[in-house]
Design a protein around this motif. Structure first.
Motif, PDB file in Angstrom:
ATOM      1  N   MET A  98      45.302  34.608  35.108  1.00 50.82           N
ATOM      2  CA  MET A  98      46.305  34.183  36.091  1.00 50.82           C
ATOM      3  C   MET A  98      45.765  33.081  37.018  1.00 50.82           C
ATOM      4  N   ARG A  99      44.604  32.532  36.640  1.00 51.85           N
ATOM      5  CA  ARG A  99      43.975  31.416  37.367  1.00 51.85           C
ATOM      6  C   ARG A  99      43.579  31.795  38.792  1.00 51.85           C
ATOM      7  N   LYS A 100      43.175  33.042  38.969  1.00 51.36           N
ATOM      8  CA  LYS A 100      42.678  33.515  40.256  1.00 51.36           C
ATOM      9  C   LYS A 100      41.150  33.434  40.263  1.00 51.36           C
ATOM     10  N   PRO A 101      40.531  32.896  41.302  1.00 48.80           N
ATOM     11  CA  PRO A 101      39.068  32.925  41.379  1.00 48.80           C
ATOM     12  C   PRO A 101      38.576  34.372  41.480  1.00 48.80           C
ATOM     13  N   VAL A 102      37.504  34.672  40.766  1.00 45.69           N
ATOM     14  CA  VAL A 102      36.890  36.003  40.817  1.00 45.69           C
ATOM     15  C   VAL A 102      35.450  35.830  41.291  1.00 45.69           C
ATOM     16  N   ILE A 103      35.061  36.637  42.286  1.00 46.43           N
ATOM     17  CA  ILE A 103      33.703  36.564  42.819  1.00 46.43           C
ATOM     18  C   ILE A 103      33.031  37.918  42.674  1.00 46.43           C
ATOM     19  N   PHE A 104      31.903  37.947  41.963  1.00 43.11           N
ATOM     20  CA  PHE A 104      31.052  39.127  41.933  1.00 43.11           C
ATOM     21  C   PHE A 104      30.093  39.011  43.109  1.00 43.11           C
ATOM     22  N   PHE A 105      30.177  39.941  44.041  1.00 44.80           N
ATOM     23  CA  PHE A 105      29.402  39.840  45.281  1.00 44.80           C
ATOM     24  C   PHE A 105      28.387  40.970  45.385  1.00 44.80           C
ATOM     25  N   GLY A 106      27.154  40.661  45.011  1.00 44.02           N
ATOM     26  CA  GLY A 106      26.097  41.663  45.072  1.00 44.02           C
ATOM     27  C   GLY A 106      26.130  42.645  43.927  1.00 44.02           C
ATOM     28  N   ASN A 107      26.370  42.149  42.720  1.00 45.14           N
ATOM     29  CA  ASN A 107      26.496  43.017  41.544  1.00 45.14           C
ATOM     30  C   ASN A 107      25.283  42.931  40.630  1.00 45.14           C
ATOM     31  N   SER A 108      25.068  43.998  39.889  1.00 47.64           N
ATOM     32  CA  SER A 108      24.131  43.984  38.772  1.00 47.64           C
ATOM     33  C   SER A 108      24.943  44.114  37.481  1.00 47.64           C
ATOM     34  N   PHE A 109      24.342  43.729  36.370  1.00 43.56           N
ATOM     35  CA  PHE A 109      25.033  43.798  35.084  1.00 43.56           C
ATOM     36  C   PHE A 109      24.246  44.669  34.114  1.00 43.56           C
ATOM     37  N   GLY A 110      25.002  45.492  33.369  1.00 46.97           N
ATOM     38  CA  GLY A 110      24.381  46.360  32.389  1.00 46.97           C
ATOM     39  C   GLY A 110      23.941  47.680  33.005  1.00 46.97           C
ATOM     40  N   LYS A 122      29.870  38.765  27.862  1.00 51.39           N
ATOM     41  CA  LYS A 122      29.535  37.350  27.698  1.00 51.39           C
ATOM     42  C   LYS A 122      30.768  36.470  27.839  1.00 51.39           C
ATOM     43  N   ARG A 123      31.871  36.922  27.269  1.00 52.42           N
ATOM     44  CA  ARG A 123      33.125  36.167  27.382  1.00 52.42           C
ATOM     45  C   ARG A 123      33.540  36.016  28.842  1.00 52.42           C
ATOM     46  N   LEU A 124      33.408  37.099  29.592  1.00 49.95           N
ATOM     47  CA  LEU A 124      33.794  37.089  30.999  1.00 49.95           C
ATOM     48  C   LEU A 124      32.895  36.161  31.805  1.00 49.95           C
ATOM     49  N   LEU A 125      31.588  36.269  31.611  1.00 48.14           N
ATOM     50  CA  LEU A 125      30.645  35.483  32.399  1.00 48.14           C
ATOM     51  C   LEU A 125      30.807  33.978  32.186  1.00 48.14           C
ATOM     52  N   LYS A 126      31.365  33.586  31.066  1.00 53.97           N
ATOM     53  CA  LYS A 126      31.517  32.157  30.762  1.00 53.97           C
ATOM     54  C   LYS A 126      32.721  31.508  31.453  1.00 53.97           C
ATOM     55  N   GLN A 127      33.541  32.308  32.108  1.00 53.37           N
ATOM     56  CA  GLN A 127      34.760  31.778  32.712  1.00 53.37           C
ATOM     57  C   GLN A 127      34.439  30.843  33.879  1.00 53.37           C
ATOM     58  N   LYS A 128      35.139  29.701  33.944  1.00 45.35           N
ATOM     59  CA  LYS A 128      34.833  28.667  34.939  1.00 45.35           C
ATOM     60  C   LYS A 128      35.218  29.062  36.360  1.00 45.35           C
ATOM     61  N   LYS A 129      36.197  29.931  36.514  1.00 44.72           N
ATOM     62  CA  LYS A 129      36.624  30.325  37.856  1.00 44.72           C
ATOM     63  C   LYS A 129      35.941  31.620  38.322  1.00 44.72           C
ATOM     64  N   LEU A 130      34.833  31.950  37.656  1.00 44.06           N
ATOM     65  CA  LEU A 130      34.046  33.122  38.029  1.00 44.06           C
ATOM     66  C   LEU A 130      32.799  32.680  38.802  1.00 44.06           C
ATOM     67  N   TYR A 131      32.529  33.352  39.926  1.00 42.73           N
ATOM     68  CA  TYR A 131      31.380  33.035  40.777  1.00 42.73           C
ATOM     69  C   TYR A 131      30.569  34.318  40.966  1.00 42.73           C
ATOM     70  N   ILE A 132      29.248  34.197  40.861  1.00 41.85           N
ATOM     71  CA  ILE A 132      28.407  35.382  40.773  1.00 41.85           C
ATOM     72  C   ILE A 132      27.287  35.366  41.812  1.00 41.85           C
ATOM     73  N   PHE A 133      27.287  36.374  42.681  1.00 41.09           N
ATOM     74  CA  PHE A 133      26.155  36.656  43.556  1.00 41.09           C
ATOM     75  C   PHE A 133      25.446  37.856  42.943  1.00 41.09           C
ATOM     76  N   ALA A 134      24.413  37.607  42.159  1.00 41.83           N
ATOM     77  CA  ALA A 134      23.738  38.680  41.421  1.00 41.83           C
ATOM     78  C   ALA A 134      22.773  39.438  42.326  1.00 41.83           C
ATOM     79  N   ARG A 135      22.743  40.749  42.186  1.00 41.36           N
ATOM     80  CA  ARG A 135      21.973  41.603  43.082  1.00 41.36           C
ATOM     81  C   ARG A 135      20.476  41.574  42.814  1.00 41.36           C
ATOM     82  N   ASP A 136      20.071  41.241  41.600  1.00 42.22           N
ATOM     83  CA  ASP A 136      18.652  41.290  41.255  1.00 42.22           C
ATOM     84  C   ASP A 136      18.306  40.155  40.305  1.00 42.22           C
TER      85      ASP A 136
END
Length: 328
Positions: A98-110, A122-136
């Motif tokens: 729906m062209r909404k920006p998504v922000i992961f704020f302080g997340n870990s993966f797996g 992997k498909r999700l992480l490649k999205q251009k409107k996704l922004y990631i603040f990774a926890r570790d």
């Protein structure tokens, strides 16, 4: 006012998640945003919350939102269940569609164990409107291989801890145990007694741990006073103990923030999170027997992490606010 949808494992009584949602929500409100949060139906307290299991309501709120925030934790993992993984994945995928920006704020993966989970992540992480603040660092390195909008950050709950007016008063005869899965702590208890401990508090960080914590507290060892404490007393009890033995991420984090020696039991997420702040530390245990062996080692350790943890956290929130105002 711009509308934000704050997504996470909220409303289930997990103390770590409630610490995160509380401080993230307060920050977003201070920045002038309107915040809506999906929670279990029985936990709805106001009109800003709605039933997370009402899919139509959930998608309606996504469409109304200017951005979607995944506020902390490790929701994108299938160790708990693929159903949980797919629930969160579907929210983020639909939001991006729906062209909404998504922000992961302080997340870990797996961890992700299924091939389908890996492909979807992997498909999700490649999205251009996704922004990631990774926890570790491990999550940051993995995410940055697929997404250039990746920042190495920290845990959002640190800001919650920083707002508390608490001065630790460590009692040399008191230990806090935060259980989750291990059914017996006998080696730990015997070694604590040998080292001069008298008071052992079993402290659940989530409702699903309460039955286990009560059962463990009822175990009898001569010379040890064992008790059960409610989750709402968790931080007070931790800051009055001289060692914390925790199977929960935010139990270990609370101890580390207040400079209390801790043993993190079978928690790879916390180990990879805290290592940049505490590169050499003996308090990571594979099981209960290993934890028992390491009690004396951590009691001889001293560290001061509050400053570095808080600096990293405040920097993360500042960058988060700037990104939001640029995006929406």
């Amino acid at each position: 006012m711009k509308n934000l949808l704050l997504i996470g494992y909220y409303g289930f009584g997990n103390l770590g998640d409630e610490m995160m949602v509380s401080t993230i929500k307060d920050f977003l409100l201070s920045q002038g945003f309107n915040v809506n949060i999906p929670v279990p139906k029985e936990k709805i307290l106001n009109q800003k919350q709605f039933n997370r299991f009402n899919i139509l309501k959930l998608f309606e709120n996504i469409l109304k939102a200017d951005a979607i925030i995944c506020g902390g934790g490790g929701v994108l993992q299938d160790k708990t269940s693929f159903k949980s993984f797919f629930y969160y994945y579907s929210i983020f995928e639909f939001s991006l569609l729906m062209r909404k920006p998504v922000i992961f704020f302080g997340n870990s993966f797996g961890p992700v164990r299924k091939k389908l989970s890996m492909l979807l992540l992997k498909r999700l992480l490649k999205q251009k409107k996704l922004y990631i603040f990774a926890r570790d660092p491990v999550s940051s390195k993995y995410a940055s291989q697929h997404n250039s909008h990746t920042f190495l950050a920290t845990d959002p709950a640190i800001r919650f801890l920083s707002k508390l007016d608490i001065t630790p008063s460590k009692r040399t005869d008191t230990a806090v145990i935060i259980p989750r899965k291990f059914r017996s702590y006998i080696p730990v208890l015997l070694n604590l007694k040998h080292l001069g401990f008298k008071n052992i508090i079993f402290l659940p960080f989530a409702p699903e741990d309460e039955i286990l914590a009560k059962r463990l507290a009822n175990f009898s060892i001569k010379g040890l006073n064992m008790s059960f404490s409610k989750p709402e007393e968790a931080i007070e009890k931790i800051t009055k103990a001289s060692v914390i033995i925790s199977e929960r991420f935010h139990g270990s984090l609370t101890a580390a923030y207040f400079d209390i020696p801790f043993i993190s039991v079978k928690d790879e997420k916390f180990r990879r999170f805290i290592t940049p702040y505490l590169p050499v530390y003996p308090g990571f245990a594979f099981d209960i027997l290993d934890a028992a062996k390491k009690i004396e080692l951590v009691l001889n350790e001293s560290f001061s992490l509050k400053g570095s943890l808080l600096e990293a956290c405040e920097g993360m929130y500042t960058k988060f606010g700037e990104l939001l105002h640029n995006l929406v």
